[in-house]
Scaffold this active site. Sequence first.
Site, short mmCIF file in Angstrom:
data_model
loop_
_atom_site.label_atom_id
_atom_site.label_comp_id
_atom_site.label_asym_id
_atom_site.label_seq_id
_atom_site.Cartn_x
_atom_site.Cartn_y
_atom_site.Cartn_z
CB THR A 14 -15.13 0.41 0.54
OG1 THR A 14 -15.77 1.46 -0.22
CG2 THR A 14 -14.83 -0.77 -0.40
CE LYS A 71 -11.38 -0.07 -11.43
NZ LYS A 71 -10.38 -0.82 -10.63
CE1 TYR A 111 -13.11 3.06 -10.87
CE2 TYR A 111 -15.28 2.50 -11.74
CZ TYR A 111 -14.23 2.24 -10.87
OH TYR A 111 -14.30 1.18 -10.01
CG ASP A 117 -2.19 0.81 1.01
OD1 ASP A 117 -3.23 0.20 0.72
OD2 ASP A 117 -2.15 2.05 1.12
#
Length: 253
Positions: free
Chosen positions: A192, A161, A157, A38
């Site tokens: 999330t 993807k 986006y 990360d």
Amino acid sequence: MGKLMQDKVGIVTAAGNGIGRASALAFAEEGAKLVVSDINEEDGMETVRQIEANGGDAIFVYCNVAEEQQVIDLVKRTVSHYGRLDWAHNNAGIGAPTKPIAETETADWDRCVQITQTSLYFSLKHQIPAMLESGGGAIVNTASTSGLLGSENLATYSAAKWAVNGLTKSVALEYGKQGIRVNSICPGMTLTASVEAWSKEVPEQAKYVENDIPLGRMARPEEQAQAAVFLCSDKASYITGVNLAVDGGQTAK
């Protein structure tokens, strides 16, 4: 009955929270050894702490996947620490402002493509040689239902993807005969932390979204994680080149 990923070594990118953390925990629960990656060291170390608290084996390696040298170093660190690379969940990616394409900023396009699409190119490019040296492996990339359908006001986006899904299929064809399987998961709306916050801010919109999902609810990060684990496991030994919608049936409409 043995665990699905017992002693297999892998990498999870963007594993500090959300689907990435859930994935790292799920792989560890199935016996995998893994590198948690990360750009937020505190979040990544917390994922490692949770894995170790459950008796798992993991280390943290900082990596900005949009930087090729850092991806190279991530793979090298994995192999030097654990001796091999058997699987990877390439989960890193970002969103983009919700706007019609004529109103978008080129900088937002460039950033989304770099972090979501180009980073995956770096990851695949450098993970695959390490897997070949280990005798084969399995890779799962995180795409989106926006990579299966058109998404109004999300052209940036969606394009990134779709690229994830296209890379997944093309690379699966390139390396199948060498023992490497490549698939993607395409999450629908998933709870999330950011989605939970949005749901509380605009509960009526969130309810509308839920009602539009055939299963009547949003996914939990753990449900996306289980799909990733399955696709990397030997239970999916004859599955490659698949863009798997994990969306409660939304794209079936």
